[in-house]
Design an enzyme around this catalytic site. Structure first.
Site, PDB file in Angstrom:
ATOM      1  N   CYS A 112       1.489 -75.573  49.178  1.00 43.28           N
ATOM      2  CA  CYS A 112       1.557 -76.005  47.782  1.00 43.28           C
ATOM      3  C   CYS A 112       0.547 -75.307  46.891  1.00 43.28           C
ATOM      4  O   CYS A 112       0.671 -75.295  45.673  1.00 43.28           O
ATOM      5  CB  CYS A 112       1.332 -77.502  47.687  1.00 43.28           C
ATOM      6  N   HIS A 168       2.498 -54.954  68.307  1.00 41.40           N
ATOM      7  CA  HIS A 168       2.584 -55.196  66.869  1.00 41.40           C
ATOM      8  C   HIS A 168       2.683 -56.682  66.543  1.00 41.40           C
ATOM      9  O   HIS A 168       3.763 -57.194  66.228  1.00 41.40           O
ATOM     10  CB  HIS A 168       3.809 -54.439  66.328  1.00 41.40           C
TER      11      HIS A 168
END
Lengths: 125, 383
Positions: free
Chosen positions: B84, B331
């Protein structure tokens, strides 16, 4: 993804794009802002039905609702380029420059809802 | 305390409602147009240098969603996800961008689509950006594969040359105790490994991984208190272009890399010939070949020849991916870039045990990626 599909059926099913009134570049699917000149006014145009393969890949680990290996191409239609999965096509025979034609085929299958759209089929010489 | 004053000069928004007729990109474009128009007709939005995008629910999504929606090709763009707090935090980062003196004109966009089923995430299956139906069937190797096929067509780059990248990086990884793979491979092994997505075999691809990395930065005054070997940040650059492969000007080069590296080199006051060690984004073998060209280590179209001539190995004038790169190390998406900075830090201080590029003074870090390879960051450091 039903709303995304519904918003763009003009492109996916009818092959229509939006030509920028300022610079002439065609947006497809639609955009609010031209990616070449920043223009915001467009007029609807019909894209060509055939073109040549500009680049391609063959996906051997395609999602479940596609048959692997799944070939896909960026096709140069002249007016602009378009991405589409290929159909009725031997993946080992695809070459850059190969002529293809736009056809309507099944694209995705999600929870029983079938999405139809553009694929490209090789044209015999 | 901020180093200089920062002002808000324009604002615009959409109504908040169930906007089924508008896509996520349409919402971004509408808010952007309203803000730009609020300033006046003399304002040129092409002058905006950087942007921050606050979006929580869509994943993965990244800064180039702004570029895709607005057409501001080249802009630096960062996606901020902080639940938020994303919007307020995006704003705070934009303020830091201007207060630091790095930028004079920036933009913040917050955009959310909550009233539709969320687009499915995942690297393997549905890379349908920017459109989940019209662009269906690609994957991460599919996207790079489009660049690869085109580069092979335009410049004659071969699968063998691509395999040489994997061979180099797997060799380098043998000397790196943090790397995923610790065994070397040969060029023939690449062609024998399973085909994943033309033009990539398994060994042309980097592996997914779990991992984390951390770097600590300080001002000059604070740095002096803690180390006699600070590694200085000399240049930073970030750039994006659009996410639609079909609209890119070229598929045999990566515009975000060219623009980001230009910004970083300019800020650092150096050129590619001054770099001693580079950690670059070899998510696939062809990517490293493209990066040699786009980062300026060799001429356009000559990337395949560059690796074929034996360049990039530790001990050469420029070592590319002495750590093993993504192909050798693995990765773990978020960790990779930070890990590359760690590696450059250790290289420049002579602490890269087992895979040291001797006398490295200038290091370059590069991350490139995202949908249709639309983002790139380049950071240059020196000791």
């Amino acid at each position: 993804m039903l709303p995304d599909y519904w918003r763009d059926t003009k492109y996916i099913l009818q092959g229509k794009g939006d030509r920028c009134k300022q610079c002439g570049y065609i947006a497809a699917p639609h955009r609010k802002i031209c990616c070449r000149c920043g223009g915001t006014e467009f007029e609807e145009v019909q894209l060509p039905e055939s073109g040549k393969v500009y680049s391609f890949i063959v996906n051997y680990y395609a999602p479940e609702d596609l048959d692997s290996p799944a070939p896909g191409a960026i096709v140069d239609l002249g007016d602009r380029k378009m991405y589409g999965l290929l159909t009725e096509c031997d993946p080992k025979q695809i070459q850059v420059g190969m002529p293809v034609r736009r056809v309507i085929r099944k694209i995705r299958d999600e929870n029983g809802y079938v999405y139809y759209g553009v694929r490209f089929r090789p044209e015999g010489e | 305390m901020l180093s200089r004053k920062v002002a808000v000069i324009g604002a615009g928004a959409t109504t908040y409602a169930m906007h089924f007729t508008k896509s996520y990109y349409d919402l971004i474009a509408e808010a952007y147009l309203n803000a730009v128009r609020s300033i006046g007709p003399e304002f040129d939005p092409q002058k905006i240098q950087a942007s921050w995008l606050a979006t929580v629910m869509k994943n993965p999504i990244h800064g180039s969603a702004i570029t895709q929606a607005t057409g501001l090709i080249g802009i630096a763009s960062t996606r901020v996800e902080n639940m938020c707090v994303a919007g307020g935090d995006a704003f705070r980062n934009a303020v830091l961008g201007v207060a630091s003196g790095a930028y004079d004109l920036v933009m913040v966009i917050g955009a959310e689509k909550m009233c539709e089923p969320d687009f499915e995430a995942g690297g393997r299956a549905a890379f349908g950006w920017p459109h989940p139906v019209a662009d269906y069937g690609l994957s991460a190797p599919g996207i790079l594969g489009m660049y690869g096929t085109r580069h092979m067509y335009e410049y004659g780059t071969t699968k063998e040359q691509m395999a040489m990248v994997s061979v180099k990086n797997r060799k380098h990884a043998c000397g790196n105790k943090l790397a995923y793979f610790r065994k070397p491979i040969a060029v023939e092994d690449v062609a024998k490994s399973p085909m994943i997505c033309w033009p990539f075999n398994l060994l042309d691809c980097c592996p997914e991984a779990d991992g984390a990395s951390c770097v600590i930065l300080a001002s000059e005054q604070v740095a002096k208190k803690y180390t006699t070997k600070p590694v200085w940040v000399r240049g930073i650059g970030m750039a994006t272009d659009q996410q639609a492969l079909e609209d890119k000007l070229s598929l045999s080069e990566m515009l975000p890399v060219i623009l980001a590296s230009r910004k970083a080199y300019e800020m650092a006051g150096i050129g590619p010939e001054d770099v001693d060690v580079a950690e670059v984004h070899d998510c696939f073998s062809i990517t490293e070949i493209l990066l040699y060209e786009c980062l300026g280590f060799c001429q356009k179209g000559k990337g395949g020849q560059y690796i074929q001539d034996g360049n990039g190995y530790i001990g050469k004038k420029l070592a590319v991916n002495p750590s093993g790169g993504l192909i050798g190390k693995g990765h773990p998406l978020g960790s990779t870039g930070v890990g590359q900075i760690c590696e450059v830090f250790w290289q420049l201080r002579g602490e890269a045990e087992g895979h040291q590029q001797e006398n490295a003074k200038v290091g370059l870090q590069n991350n490139t990626g995202g949908m249709a390879f639309s983002c790139s960051a380049v950071n240059i450091l020196s000791i």
